[in-house]
Design an enzyme around this catalytic site. Structure first.
Site, PDB file in Angstrom:
ATOM      1  N   GLU A 203       0.775  -1.254   0.000  1.00 53.00           N
ATOM      2  CA  GLU A 203       0.000   0.000   0.000  1.00 53.00           C
ATOM      3  C   GLU A 203       0.799   1.292   0.000  1.00 53.00           C
ATOM      4  O   GLU A 203       0.588   2.164   0.855  1.00 53.00           O
ATOM      5  CB  GLU A 203      -0.988   0.003   1.191  1.00 53.00           C
ATOM      6  CG  GLU A 203      -2.039  -1.079   1.099  1.00 53.00           C
ATOM      7  CD  GLU A 203      -3.163  -0.931   2.142  1.00 53.00           C
ATOM      8  OE1 GLU A 203      -3.008  -0.171   3.113  1.00 53.00           O
ATOM      9  OE2 GLU A 203      -4.195  -1.600   1.964  1.00 53.00           O
ATOM     10  N   GLU A 309      -6.330  -8.016   0.129  1.00 50.06           N
ATOM     11  CA  GLU A 309      -6.985  -7.619   1.381  1.00 50.06           C
ATOM     12  C   GLU A 309      -8.435  -7.288   1.066  1.00 50.06           C
ATOM     13  O   GLU A 309      -8.725  -6.626   0.068  1.00 50.06           O
ATOM     14  CB  GLU A 309      -6.325  -6.379   2.018  1.00 50.06           C
ATOM     15  CG  GLU A 309      -4.911  -6.606   2.519  1.00 50.06           C
ATOM     16  CD  GLU A 309      -4.383  -5.414   3.338  1.00 50.06           C
ATOM     17  OE1 GLU A 309      -5.206  -4.585   3.784  1.00 50.06           O
ATOM     18  OE2 GLU A 309      -3.162  -5.338   3.514  1.00 50.06           O
TER      19      GLU A 309
END
Ligand code: NAG
Length: 416
Positions: A203, A309
């Site tokens: 991320e 995720e």
């Protein structure tokens, strides 16, 4: 003649490539869980670790190490590493029909720079985890979840900061390259059957602009070189590199690392429908239709795409989810939000969940599994949480909204 001709043609198309990946990506679906909150602390996954410090300024692993007695912090971490995830978890994950675990780890497990307070000791657990996964028949994704300077400023990068300095400081990028090249790659590139895939950075904050994205793209190219080749040679490894979309739509990455010049690259995208006011205002049906609408972009993207995720949670109610000391948008306790409703019965222990809420969790879970398998598969965030059962794969199995076999679906038409 026709059938045998077809058979020959089929056989020709199966000539093996020179690479032998440790998992048949592109053929078999990835189904897995993240082992969140273990080797990288997250306040919302283990609120007790943070509450027990008695210091409200301890909000991440950096402050956990710097704002309390060091021996106390070290003992708490070691106890946590020894107990939060054990061999029994790997056995339970395999028994639930999953084939991958994604294992977040911070750069500080490998290298701590001057002035950085992090406490080390995670690496033996990484090694144990790989062995336990191997014994259980699970594939491991080693996931670098925190980089020097922080790649996104989130508490789960290790250091919650408003101006992350990974991408603004080339020293930090070079340190990260060195960890991938000299430590993570060599640790796993001869063990690719069990660790087939490495995520070189979780991320990065692509939402902070084009300058960040250009650093990220160069870092993915560097990571390709660092992971796909044995160090100092032109011999390619069998590792797959799992790059992240940096919060850009998949279309942004179309044509990046084309298969004509790159092999063994997969794209990681994270799908949450709860981290903005309009999203927490959605109805349950809208949460489901939002994830179902991802199917076409996942099925048409040019790289293998894994949803690395996601969660069946449809609110941001879990305590500390938005950061220790930060409230939730859903109940209006987050600064600048508008209350949608009470969080009671929507987070915490499954014993407080109504049967209709558990039915929704099952439907939302199935909608995501169905949709993400239009790509290469999925890895739920997360295996367990102290007090947020709506996020916990383990709690979903125990309370019936996640099936014991992930292909055993009750709502096959949930996406219409
Ligand atoms: C860049 O990061 C390094 C640590 O990796 C630090 O020592 C250095 O001071 C930083 N440079 C700037 C200009 O902030």
């Amino acid at each position: 003649m026709a059938p045998s001709f077809r058979l020959t043609f089929f056989a020709l198309s199966l000539i093996p490539s020179v690479f032998s990946w440790g998992f048949p990506y592109g053929t078999e679906k990835v189904r897995g869980v993240n082992l969140g909150g273990w080797l990288v602390l997250e306040p919302w996954i283990t609120p007790s670790l943070f509450d027990n410090t008695g210091n409200a300024n301890i909000v991440d692993e950096w402050t956990f190490a710097s704002l309390q007695d060091r021996a106390t912090a070290t003992a708490a971490l070691q106890n946590h590493w020894n107990t939060w995830i054990t061999q029994a978890d790997f056995q339970a994950i395999a028994a639930a029909g999953l084939n991958h675990v994604r294992l977040p780890i911070g750069y500080w497990a490998f290298e701590v720079g001057p002035g950085e307070p992090y406490i080390q000791g995670q690496l033996p657990y990484l090694q144990k985890a790989i062995q336990w996964a191997t014994d259980a028949g699970l594939k491991v994704i080693v996931d670098l979840h925190g980089a020097p300077g922080s790649q996104n400023g989130f508490d789960n990068s290790g250091h919650r900061v408003s101006t992350p300095q990974w991408y603004t400081n080339n020293t930090n990028v070079q340190r990260t390259d060195a960890i991938i090249k000299n430590q993570i790659g060599p640790m796993v590139n001869n063990n690719y059957q069990n660790v087939p895939i490495v995520a070189p950075l979780n991320e990065p904050a692509g939402f902070n602009g084009a300058n960040v994205l250009s650093v990220v793209k160069q870092y993915w190219f560097d990571s390709y070189g660092n992971l796909r080749y044995f160090p100092g040679t032109s011999t390619q490894t069998n590792l797959v590199v799992l790059i992240h979309d940096a919060f850009q739509p998949l279309s942004y990455w179309s044509g990046f690392m084309p298969t004509s010049g790159f092999q063994g690259v997969a794209m990681d995208t994270h799908i949450y429908t709860i981290f903005s006011v309009p999203e927490v205002q959605m109805t349950q049906a809208q949460h489901i239709s939002t994830v179902c609408a991802k199917q076409s972009s996942l099925s048409t993207f040019d790289l293998w795409v894994i949803v690395g995720e996601w969660t069946p949670a449809a609110t941001d109610c879990a305590k500390y989810l938005n950061g220790r000391g930060v409230g939730s948008r859903y109940d209006g306790s987050y600064s600048g939000s508008t209350r949608v409703g009470s969080c009671t019965g929507l987070t915490g222990s499954a014993s407080s969940f109504s049967s209709s809420y558990k039915t929704f969790l099952r439907q939302f879970w199935e909608a995501q599994v169905i949709s993400y398998e239009k790509g290469q598969g999925w890895i739920q965030w997360t295996w367990k949480a102290e007090n947020a059962d709506e996020w916990s794969y383990q709690a979903g199995l125990a309370n019936g909204w996640i099936p014991q076999d992930p292909t055993d679906l009750e709502y096959k038409d949930v996406c219409g």
